[in-house]
Design a protein around this motif. Structure first.
Motif, mmCIF file in Angstrom:
data_model
loop_
_atom_site.group_PDB
_atom_site.id
_atom_site.type_symbol
_atom_site.label_atom_id
_atom_site.label_comp_id
_atom_site.label_asym_id
_atom_site.label_seq_id
_atom_site.Cartn_x
_atom_site.Cartn_y
_atom_site.Cartn_z
ATOM 1 N N ARG A 37 -29.382 11.481 -46.695
ATOM 2 C CA ARG A 37 -28.341 10.697 -46.111
ATOM 3 C C ARG A 37 -27.686 11.611 -44.931
ATOM 4 O O ARG A 37 -27.373 11.088 -43.923
ATOM 5 N N ILE A 38 -27.613 12.724 -45.080
ATOM 6 C CA ILE A 38 -27.082 13.771 -44.412
ATOM 7 C C ILE A 38 -28.033 13.949 -42.989
ATOM 8 O O ILE A 38 -27.306 14.018 -41.873
ATOM 9 N N VAL A 39 -29.177 14.301 -43.138
ATOM 10 C CA VAL A 39 -29.932 14.556 -42.037
ATOM 11 C C VAL A 39 -30.248 13.667 -40.904
ATOM 12 O O VAL A 39 -29.959 13.886 -39.890
ATOM 13 N N PRO A 40 -30.433 12.071 -41.417
ATOM 14 C CA PRO A 40 -30.566 11.269 -40.238
ATOM 15 C C PRO A 40 -29.229 11.113 -39.564
ATOM 16 O O PRO A 40 -29.337 10.981 -38.345
ATOM 17 N N ALA A 41 -27.883 11.081 -40.414
ATOM 18 C CA ALA A 41 -26.529 10.980 -39.641
ATOM 19 C C ALA A 41 -26.606 12.085 -38.609
ATOM 20 O O ALA A 41 -25.999 11.966 -37.602
ATOM 21 N N VAL A 63 -28.866 13.952 -37.217
ATOM 22 C CA VAL A 63 -29.834 13.970 -36.165
ATOM 23 C C VAL A 63 -29.399 12.968 -35.142
ATOM 24 O O VAL A 63 -29.417 13.022 -33.819
ATOM 25 N N LEU A 64 -28.918 11.659 -35.682
ATOM 26 C CA LEU A 64 -28.222 10.734 -34.744
ATOM 27 C C LEU A 64 -26.919 11.235 -34.017
ATOM 28 O O LEU A 64 -26.817 10.990 -32.605
ATOM 29 N N ALA A 65 -26.063 12.025 -34.587
ATOM 30 C CA ALA A 65 -25.052 12.657 -33.934
ATOM 31 C C ALA A 65 -25.318 13.592 -32.815
ATOM 32 O O ALA A 65 -24.787 13.641 -31.779
ATOM 33 N N ALA A 66 -26.599 14.458 -32.988
ATOM 34 C CA ALA A 66 -26.933 15.449 -32.111
ATOM 35 C C ALA A 66 -27.464 14.625 -30.933
ATOM 36 O O ALA A 66 -27.220 15.118 -29.777
#
Length: 164
Positions: A5-9, A11-14
């Motif tokens: 859950r943390i990695v996709p969020a 990546v989207l934030a970056a």
């Protein structure tokens, strides 16, 4: 929390931060140009061309005031039917702005265009009178330099070349 859950969020934030960093400065420059351009047009519409002349490069200010004195009637704004921006095109660090003006008097009417190249200075957005172009008619009309349009006026020779 799971990493899935943390990695996709993250990546989207970056990606969002990267896009914001890429496009926000250009957007802010464009908005500041539109603000200065809007003030310039409002001064012309209300009949204060000398105050509007403050938006020209310092090197061309005296020449523009001379043109205003020689060619612009004091009550011109009463016959000014429209003054609008028809296009804004980015050209490197400058913006080429096309203005369309329509005059309607008791015994005449006319439409013309002006193309002004605006650039950012420490004083805000300014345009170079030396590169201004004008055309009679709209949308047709062949653009020519303001100096040629005025018959090779010597007003441009009175100040040193340069600009910004």
């Amino acid at each position: 929390m799971k990493a899935s859950r943390i990695v996709p969020a993250a990546v989207l934030a970056a990606v969002a931060l990267l896009l914001l960093g890429m496009y926000l400065p250009g957007y802010l420059r464009y908005r500041s140009l539109r603000a200065d351009l809007g003030r310039f047009i409002e001064l012309i519409k209300k009949g204060d061309p000398i105050a509007a002349a403050a938006y020209v490069d310092d090197v061309d200010y005296d020449a523009l005031v001379g043109l205003i004195d020689a060619y612009v009637p004091r009550d011109y704004f009463q016959d000014l039917a429209a003054l609008n921006v028809s296009s804004v095109e980015r050209q490197g660090k400058e913006y080429a702005v096309k203005l369309v003006v329509r005059f309607t008097g008791k015994s005449y009417s006319g439409v013309g265009q002006a193309k002004l190249r605006w650039h950012h200075t420490p004083k805000g957005w300014r345009f170079a009178l030396r590169t201004a172009e004008v055309a009679e008619g709209y949308p047709e009309g062949d653009f020519t330099s303001l100096q040629s349009f005025l018959g090779g006026s010597d007003l441009f020779r009175s100040s040193s070349p340069g600009g910004y």
